[in-house]
Design an enzyme around this catalytic site. Structure first.
Site, mmCIF file in Angstrom:
data_model
loop_
_atom_site.group_PDB
_atom_site.id
_atom_site.type_symbol
_atom_site.label_atom_id
_atom_site.label_comp_id
_atom_site.label_asym_id
_atom_site.label_seq_id
_atom_site.Cartn_x
_atom_site.Cartn_y
_atom_site.Cartn_z
ATOM 1 N N TYR A 1 0.818 -1.217 0.000
ATOM 2 C CA TYR A 1 0.000 0.000 0.000
ATOM 3 C C TYR A 1 0.853 1.270 0.000
ATOM 4 O O TYR A 1 0.442 2.284 -0.583
ATOM 5 C CB TYR A 1 -1.026 -0.016 1.151
ATOM 6 N N GLN B 1 -15.447 1.648 -6.413
ATOM 7 C CA GLN B 1 -14.691 0.585 -5.754
ATOM 8 C C GLN B 1 -13.223 1.011 -5.643
ATOM 9 O O GLN B 1 -12.426 0.323 -5.031
ATOM 10 C CB GLN B 1 -14.770 -0.696 -6.581
ATOM 11 N N VAL C 1 -9.760 2.964 -4.737
ATOM 12 C CA VAL C 1 -9.210 3.575 -3.528
ATOM 13 C C VAL C 1 -8.378 4.815 -3.882
ATOM 14 O O VAL C 1 -7.853 5.478 -3.002
ATOM 15 C CB VAL C 1 -8.399 2.542 -2.703
ATOM 16 N N ASP C 2 -8.258 5.109 -5.185
ATOM 17 C CA ASP C 2 -7.566 6.349 -5.562
ATOM 18 C C ASP C 2 -8.508 7.536 -5.342
ATOM 19 O O ASP C 2 -9.696 7.360 -5.067
ATOM 20 C CB ASP C 2 -7.054 6.265 -7.022
ATOM 21 N N HIS D 1 -14.604 0.570 -1.062
ATOM 22 C CA HIS D 1 -13.449 -0.229 -0.626
ATOM 23 C C HIS D 1 -12.396 0.598 0.103
ATOM 24 O O HIS D 1 -11.259 0.166 0.236
ATOM 25 C CB HIS D 1 -12.827 -0.962 -1.835
HETATM 26 P P1 OAD Z 1 -10.950 -5.297 -12.412
HETATM 27 O O1 OAD Z 1 -9.491 -5.281 -12.661
HETATM 28 O O2 OAD Z 1 -11.567 -6.555 -11.941
HETATM 29 O O3 OAD Z 1 -11.724 -4.854 -13.737
HETATM 30 C C1 OAD Z 1 -11.293 -3.756 -14.483
HETATM 31 C C2 OAD Z 1 -12.261 -3.505 -15.608
HETATM 32 O O4 OAD Z 1 -11.831 -2.336 -16.279
HETATM 33 C C3 OAD Z 1 -12.336 -4.630 -16.649
HETATM 34 O O5 OAD Z 1 -13.699 -4.955 -16.900
HETATM 35 C C4 OAD Z 1 -11.661 -4.022 -17.888
HETATM 36 O O6 OAD Z 1 -12.232 -4.474 -19.123
HETATM 37 C C5 OAD Z 1 -11.969 -2.548 -17.673
HETATM 38 N N1 OAD Z 1 -11.074 -1.614 -18.353
HETATM 39 C C6 OAD Z 1 -9.764 -1.745 -18.707
HETATM 40 N N2 OAD Z 1 -9.324 -0.618 -19.310
HETATM 41 C C7 OAD Z 1 -10.370 0.255 -19.336
HETATM 42 C C8 OAD Z 1 -10.551 1.586 -19.828
HETATM 43 N N3 OAD Z 1 -9.567 2.280 -20.399
HETATM 44 N N4 OAD Z 1 -11.776 2.143 -19.695
HETATM 45 C C9 OAD Z 1 -12.795 1.470 -19.108
HETATM 46 N N5 OAD Z 1 -12.669 0.223 -18.631
HETATM 47 C C10 OAD Z 1 -11.481 -0.378 -18.733
HETATM 48 O O7 OAD Z 1 -11.246 -4.082 -11.404
HETATM 49 P P2 OAD Z 1 -12.545 -3.822 -10.502
HETATM 50 O O8 OAD Z 1 -13.766 -4.347 -11.136
HETATM 51 O O9 OAD Z 1 -12.504 -2.398 -10.111
HETATM 52 O O10 OAD Z 1 -10.795 -4.650 -4.364
HETATM 53 O O11 OAD Z 1 -12.192 -4.703 -9.226
HETATM 54 C C11 OAD Z 1 -13.019 -4.678 -8.102
HETATM 55 C C12 OAD Z 1 -12.218 -4.875 -6.855
HETATM 56 O O12 OAD Z 1 -11.341 -6.004 -6.986
HETATM 57 C C13 OAD Z 1 -11.260 -3.753 -6.537
HETATM 58 O O13 OAD Z 1 -11.884 -2.666 -5.869
HETATM 59 C C14 OAD Z 1 -10.229 -4.411 -5.652
HETATM 60 C C15 OAD Z 1 -10.039 -5.684 -6.449
HETATM 61 O O14 OAD Z 1 -9.608 -6.789 -5.736
HETATM 62 C C16 OAD Z 1 -10.007 -4.825 -3.279
HETATM 63 O O15 OAD Z 1 -8.802 -4.785 -3.335
HETATM 64 C C17 OAD Z 1 -10.761 -5.073 -2.009
#
Ligand code: OAD
Length: 240
Positions: free
Chosen positions: A55, A88, A90-91, A106
């Site tokens: 972190y 979701q 944290v930035d 989160h």
């Molecule tokens: P993910 O990494 O699971 O998903 C990221 C999403 O962003 C994917 O669906 C990609 O297709 C999409 N993506 C990539 N580039 C993009 C762009 N330029 N524009 C739009 N979309 C794009 O991330 P999250 O769904 O945020 O939690 O993950 C959820 C949680 O899992 C996070 O908050 C974190 C992680 O583990 C914790 O750490 C508790």
């Protein structure tokens, strides 16, 4: 006339164009780190130094990135709509782009808290070490909700209220894999319009009535471009 209500539900993809890595994409954070080691309450119990190192690194990376066009477009929506951003992430890029009503489901990389569970929060500026303590004399840790921990009930309540009142829900840059956050879009009324802005496949379940009723649209583009399209459409529907 009262402004229409929009719930923006964002994930790591909204910050991708700022240079922040997503988690599950090719080359994402979870390819280099095991989430159970660095982002879970059991990982913290086993090796807190490793968790703090992870972190500290992410907090320091945040200093070198800026909001992108998608964050700014979301902030600008507030001119014409009543907007709640449930993220979701944290930035703090939604804040830095100017959004004013943000719920961090989160947690946030800009604050620390004490291990003892007290309500106090401190700015996360200096790196945390084992032995960094707060006012109550307890070890400081990032103000992040780790795997194995509950989301704040106050944040969940505020999210539920905003979702139930939403006319439109924009889901942007999330794989929708992490529960319970991934239930947020489905808390919106049955007739709410849902836009999913993400260049990836939509491989999560969408309730049939939303899909078949035409209430769910996948805008298969990067966040900056996709948000522009969605905002143009919303202006056409609601402001002309
Ligand atoms: P993910 O990494 O699971 O998903 C990221 C999403 O962003 C994917 O669906 C990609 O297709 C999409 N993506 C990539 N580039 C993009 C762009 N330029 N524009 C739009 N979309 C794009 O991330 P999250 O769904 O945020 O939690 O993950 C959820 C949680 O899992 C996070 O908050 C974190 C992680 O583990 C914790 O750490 C508790």
């Amino acid at each position: 006339m009262a402004k229409k209500k929009i719930l923006v539900f964002s994930g790591a993809g909204v910050s991708a164009e700022s240079g922040v890595k997503t988690f599950r994409d090719h080359g994402g954070i979870w390819e280099g780190f095991d989430p159970m080691e660095v982002a879970s309450i059991s990982g913290w119990g086993k090796n807190p130094e490793k968790v703090l190192e992870f972190y500290n690194m992410r907090k320091n990376e945040l200093r070198n990135v800026s909001p992108n066009a998608a964050h700014f477009a979301i902030a600008e929506l507030e001119k014409d709509f009543d907007v709640t951003v449930v993220t979701q992430n944290v930035d703090d890029l939604h804040e830095r782009a100017g959004s004013t009503n943000i719920i961090h489901l989160h947690g946030t990389l800009t604050l620390t808290k004490e291990e003892d569970g007290s309500e106090d929060r401190y700015p996360y500026t200096d790196d945390l070490k084992i032995g960094s303590i707060g006012r109550n004399g307890s070890q400081l840790r990032p103000d992040i909700v780790w795997f194995g921990e509950n989301l704040s009930s106050m944040n969940l309540h505020k999210t539920q209220v905003a979702a139930e009142e939403a006319d439109v829900c924009i889901v942007v840059g999330t794989s929708m894999q992490v529960s319970p956050a991934n239930s947020v879009p489905w808390m919106t009324p049955e007739l709410a319009l849902i836009y999913y802005v993400d260049p990836g496949e939509q491989d999560f379940y969408v309730p049939k009535f939303r899909m078949n009723g035409g209430f769910f649209t996948h805008v298969k583009k990067k966040a900056s471009e996709g948000m522009t399209d969605v905002i143009e459409e919303l202006k056409r529907i609601y402001l002309k």
